[in-house]
Write an enzyme that holds these catalytic residues in place. Structure first.
Site, PDB file in Angstrom:
ATOM      1  N   HIS A  25     -33.477 -18.721  38.061  1.00  0.00           N
ATOM      2  CA  HIS A  25     -33.039 -17.686  37.118  1.00  0.00           C
ATOM      3  C   HIS A  25     -34.106 -16.617  36.870  1.00  0.00           C
ATOM      4  O   HIS A  25     -33.925 -15.775  35.998  1.00  0.00           O
ATOM      5  CB  HIS A  25     -32.667 -18.357  35.787  1.00  0.00           C
ATOM      6  CG  HIS A  25     -33.842 -19.032  35.161  1.00  0.00           C
ATOM      7  ND1 HIS A  25     -34.454 -20.131  35.716  1.00  0.00           N
ATOM      8  CD2 HIS A  25     -34.555 -18.735  34.042  1.00  0.00           C
ATOM      9  CE1 HIS A  25     -35.481 -20.478  34.969  1.00  0.00           C
ATOM     10  NE2 HIS A  25     -35.566 -19.652  33.950  1.00  0.00           N
ATOM     11  N   ASP A  26     -35.213 -16.665  37.595  1.00  0.00           N
ATOM     12  CA  ASP A  26     -36.301 -15.714  37.370  1.00  0.00           C
ATOM     13  C   ASP A  26     -36.559 -14.783  38.557  1.00  0.00           C
ATOM     14  O   ASP A  26     -37.465 -13.957  38.510  1.00  0.00           O
ATOM     15  CB  ASP A  26     -37.613 -16.477  37.089  1.00  0.00           C
ATOM     16  CG  ASP A  26     -37.601 -17.192  35.748  1.00  0.00           C
ATOM     17  OD1 ASP A  26     -36.914 -16.716  34.826  1.00  0.00           O
ATOM     18  OD2 ASP A  26     -38.268 -18.233  35.627  1.00  0.00           O
TER      19      ASP A  26
ATOM     20  N   GLU B 195     -42.772 -26.569  35.577  1.00  0.00           N
ATOM     21  CA  GLU B 195     -42.811 -25.203  36.093  1.00  0.00           C
ATOM     22  C   GLU B 195     -44.249 -24.741  35.911  1.00  0.00           C
ATOM     23  O   GLU B 195     -44.664 -24.389  34.812  1.00  0.00           O
ATOM     24  CB  GLU B 195     -41.864 -24.278  35.328  1.00  0.00           C
ATOM     25  CG  GLU B 195     -41.784 -22.905  35.972  1.00  0.00           C
ATOM     26  CD  GLU B 195     -41.654 -21.733  35.011  1.00  0.00           C
ATOM     27  OE1 GLU B 195     -41.363 -20.634  35.484  1.00  0.00           O
ATOM     28  OE2 GLU B 195     -41.875 -21.905  33.796  1.00  0.00           O
TER      29      GLU B 195
ATOM     30  N   ASP C 110     -41.164 -25.893  30.946  1.00  0.00           N
ATOM     31  CA  ASP C 110     -41.375 -24.454  31.071  1.00  0.00           C
ATOM     32  C   ASP C 110     -42.862 -24.098  30.951  1.00  0.00           C
ATOM     33  O   ASP C 110     -43.576 -24.677  30.133  1.00  0.00           O
ATOM     34  CB  ASP C 110     -40.594 -23.794  29.927  1.00  0.00           C
ATOM     35  CG  ASP C 110     -40.439 -22.319  30.080  1.00  0.00           C
ATOM     36  OD1 ASP C 110     -39.738 -21.904  31.001  1.00  0.00           O
ATOM     37  OD2 ASP C 110     -41.020 -21.569  29.260  1.00  0.00           O
TER      38      ASP C 110
ATOM     39  N   ASP D 234     -17.121 -20.136  30.831  1.00  0.00           N
ATOM     40  CA  ASP D 234     -16.807 -19.814  29.434  1.00  0.00           C
ATOM     41  C   ASP D 234     -15.482 -20.484  29.074  1.00  0.00           C
ATOM     42  O   ASP D 234     -14.473 -20.234  29.731  1.00  0.00           O
ATOM     43  CB  ASP D 234     -16.729 -18.271  29.348  1.00  0.00           C
ATOM     44  CG  ASP D 234     -16.077 -17.771  28.075  1.00  0.00           C
ATOM     45  OD1 ASP D 234     -16.017 -18.528  27.090  1.00  0.00           O
ATOM     46  OD2 ASP D 234     -15.631 -16.594  28.082  1.00  0.00           O
TER      47      ASP D 234
ATOM     48  N   ASP E 295     -20.446 -21.888  28.125  1.00  0.00           N
ATOM     49  CA  ASP E 295     -20.691 -22.871  27.068  1.00  0.00           C
ATOM     50  C   ASP E 295     -20.569 -24.298  27.605  1.00  0.00           C
ATOM     51  O   ASP E 295     -20.183 -24.512  28.758  1.00  0.00           O
ATOM     52  CB  ASP E 295     -19.736 -22.624  25.888  1.00  0.00           C
ATOM     53  CG  ASP E 295     -18.293 -22.520  26.336  1.00  0.00           C
ATOM     54  OD1 ASP E 295     -17.844 -23.440  27.043  1.00  0.00           O
ATOM     55  OD2 ASP E 295     -17.618 -21.504  26.019  1.00  0.00           O
TER      56      ASP E 295
ATOM     57  N   ASP F  35     -34.201 -28.448  29.888  1.00  0.00           N
ATOM     58  CA  ASP F  35     -35.343 -27.548  30.013  1.00  0.00           C
ATOM     59  C   ASP F  35     -36.109 -27.639  28.706  1.00  0.00           C
ATOM     60  O   ASP F  35     -35.511 -27.531  27.639  1.00  0.00           O
ATOM     61  CB  ASP F  35     -34.801 -26.120  30.201  1.00  0.00           C
ATOM     62  CG  ASP F  35     -35.697 -25.254  31.027  1.00  0.00           C
ATOM     63  OD1 ASP F  35     -36.913 -25.312  30.801  1.00  0.00           O
ATOM     64  OD2 ASP F  35     -35.184 -24.505  31.882  1.00  0.00           O
TER      65      ASP F  35
END
Ligand code: GLC
Length: 561
Positions: free
Chosen positions: A333-334, A271, A204, A23, A31, A100
């Site tokens: 991240h899943d 993916e 995705d 950040d 960011d 992505d």
């Protein structure tokens, strides 16, 4: 085209979840400027390609996987100038950038969907998948199709008295690619980013883009929960909703678009889920004319055992022989961070062994941010979860929820693998420039597990990744050679052994990899006298003694003649 052009076959990927990396403003959200300030760290680790989870405009219902404008940057992450700067900074460091791309669905806040749902004769109506409900009164979903996250994927819209289809969450309506306007827009949008210098895309849930045009009911299945091999669940197959054959053709169309751009080549990594045969079909049946790569999630739940990984390598090699190439991934991240699958006592040793495997087998590896410093899953309370997937499950009794968390590897509450990167022992773990509430709580272990500590400790996991990455980069046998498994009868049971070899200027370069999956010291005859040690998972290792190789518990080594 020379083999050398296919840089993506040799590359190594680092996944950044932008919300959680760094950040720069102090609002507790990562960011683009923050990321730019940390590029030297990634460069120093020695990975080449960075894949960014989405930072396009989005209401952030699914933290960016619900896009409301495909050609803009969400203000909380920065501006288009920041993005251009990011590309420049990455390329200046001789690194690559992968975005992505969520083609399957938009956010329900996207103007297209707002228009589409406004009336049956709106020009955007047919950009999404709308159907009448079941007769006689239309108040039941059009068919039995389930979404990826349980329950019917059909959602009733009273304004126009029809149902729209959403493969994932209800606020992520699927686009209708059978409408040529949609397809054209999306292909041009991909060109837009390629012209900006993007080197590739992670695609995705690509297997969900096309469904059965006849909307036939999915047949029965014996499966209750989905697995890496199949999205069948709740006793329904996904025959007509996942990996419908038109998706394989679509992969070829996408490949043609990215191949319009050369020097350097660009690449696509899908993916997708399904059997290895289906996954391979996404890359091309006979020749590699589809996606360049697909994620093979079979590695994720594989128990850390020599035998299990030997079998997996055999399978991957069977379905992805050269010129195809497998991929190796353990965290994202899943799903639960893989180090947290191991008992704490030997977690770092096992993570190092896992690294040695991932970076020496044939295939493109992906490392998830923080994995290199051993960031653990942050087991956050379910009641406070922010992940929209978890909302459905909040009503369940705690016992059931906990059971589901375990059997789905935490895929029903993904907050725990997405918490801020732990840079140092300061407040906010150095993630934010000032004391603030970060968007997800920082793991309480940040004072000991952080980048600064990792860099101070010569025997850290970080340096293990760095050693293996550097070696891989400069060693053709490792980054592009073939793999041959050693006969398990010639080595102890707990050892996985393989060679990697490549021909360079007419000479064979041959590398020997030995991985000890056992918790005991293992000693065995060294079949390659006069070999020397190129790398080990432990810095103090002396595995070569006389006629024998001696490996410490969970040690992995690379030898060369
Ligand atoms: C993919 C993403 C996941 C997202 C979903 C819907 O599985 O990895 O994070 O929620 O697709 O876009």
């Amino acid at each position: 085209m020379t083999d050398n052009d296919q840089w993506w076959k040799k590359t190594t990927i680092y996944q950044i979840y932008p919300r959680s990396f760094k950040d720069s403003t102090g609002n507790g959200i990562g960011d683009l400027r923050g990321i730019i300030s940390k590029l030297d760290y990634i460069k120093d680790l020695s990975v080449e390609t960075i894949w960014f989870s989405p930072f396009y405009s989005s209401p952030q219902g699914d933290f960016g996987y619900d896009i409301s404008d495909y050609q803009n940057i969400a203000p909380e992450y920065g501006t288009m100038e920041d993005f251009d700067d990011l590309v420049k900074n990455i390329h200046d460091r001789k690194m690559k950038i992968v975005l992505d791309m969520v083609l399957n669905h938009t956010s329900d806040q996207h103007n297209w969907f707002i228009e589409s749902r406004s009336s049956r004769d709106n020009p955007k109506r047919d950009w999404y998948v709308w159907r009448d409900g079941k007769k006689p009164n239309g108040k039941a979903p059009p068919n039995n199709w389930k979404s990826f996250v349980t329950g019917s994927g059909w959602h009733y819209d009273s304004k126009t008295d029809q149902w729209y289809w959403a493969s994932f969450l209800p606020f992520q309506p699927d686009l209708n690619y059978r409408n040529p306007e949609v397809k054209k827009f999306m292909m041009d949008m991909i060109r837009f980013w390629l012209r900006k210098g993007v080197d590739g895309f992670r695609l995705d849930i690509l297997g969900a883009v096309y469904e059965d045009p006849k909307f036939r009911d999915n047949p029965l299945s014996w499966k209750l929960i989905p697995s890496e091999d199949s999205m069948d669940m709740l006793f329904r197959s996904s025959k007509y909703t996942v990996n419908y054959p038109d998706n394989f053709e679509f992969s070829k169309d996408l490949r043609k678009v990215i191949d319009e751009f050369q020097n350097p080549q660009r690449f696509l990594i899908g993916e997708v889920s399904g059997s290895l045969e289906e996954l391979r079909t996404f890359c091309g049946k006979e020749s590699p004319d589809g996606l360049n790569l697909v994620y093979l999630f079979q590695s994720m739940g594989t128990k850390l055992s020599a035998n299990k990984f030997r079998k997996l390598i055999q399978k991957f090699e069977k379905y992805f022989p050269d010129p195809f190439i497998p991929t190796w991934v353990f965290s994202n991240h899943d799903i639960i961070r893989h180090i947290s699958r191991f008992k704490e006592q030997n977690a770092i040793k096992k993570a190092k062994l896992n690294t040695a495997l991932q970076l020496t087998v044939r295939g493109v590896p992906t490392i998830y941010y923080g994995e290199e410093i051993g960031m653990r899953q942050n087991f956050l309370p379910f009641d406070k979860s922010l992940d929209a997937v978890s909302y459905n499950f909040k009503k369940y009794p705690k016992l059931i929820r906990n059971l589901l968390l375990r059997i789905t590897d935490y895929a029903i509450n993904r907050d725990g693998c997405r918490t801020p990167m732990q840079w140092n022992k300061n407040e906010t773990a150095g993630f934010s420039p000032k004391l603030t509430d970060t968007w997800l709580p920082i793991n309480r272990n940040y004072k000991s597990i952080n980048v600064e500590n990792s860099i101070d400790n010569k025997d850290s996991l970080f340096y293990c990744y760095q050693r293996f990455l550097k070696l891989r980069k400069k060693t053709p046998a490792l980054n592009s050679g073939k793999i041959d498994l050693m006969d398990p009868k010639t080595i102890p049971n707990e050892i996985l052994g393989y060679t990697r070899s490549a021909i360079i200027d007419g000479n064979e370069q041959k590398i020997y990899v030995y991985l000890n999956f056992g918790s005991k010291i293992a000693s065995f005859h060294n079949p390659i006298p006069n070999s020397h040690l190129l790398a080990s998972t432990t810095i103090s290792s002396q595995p070569l003694n006389g006629q024998n190789i001696t490996l410490q518990p969970f040690e992995g080594i690379i030898l060369e003649k």
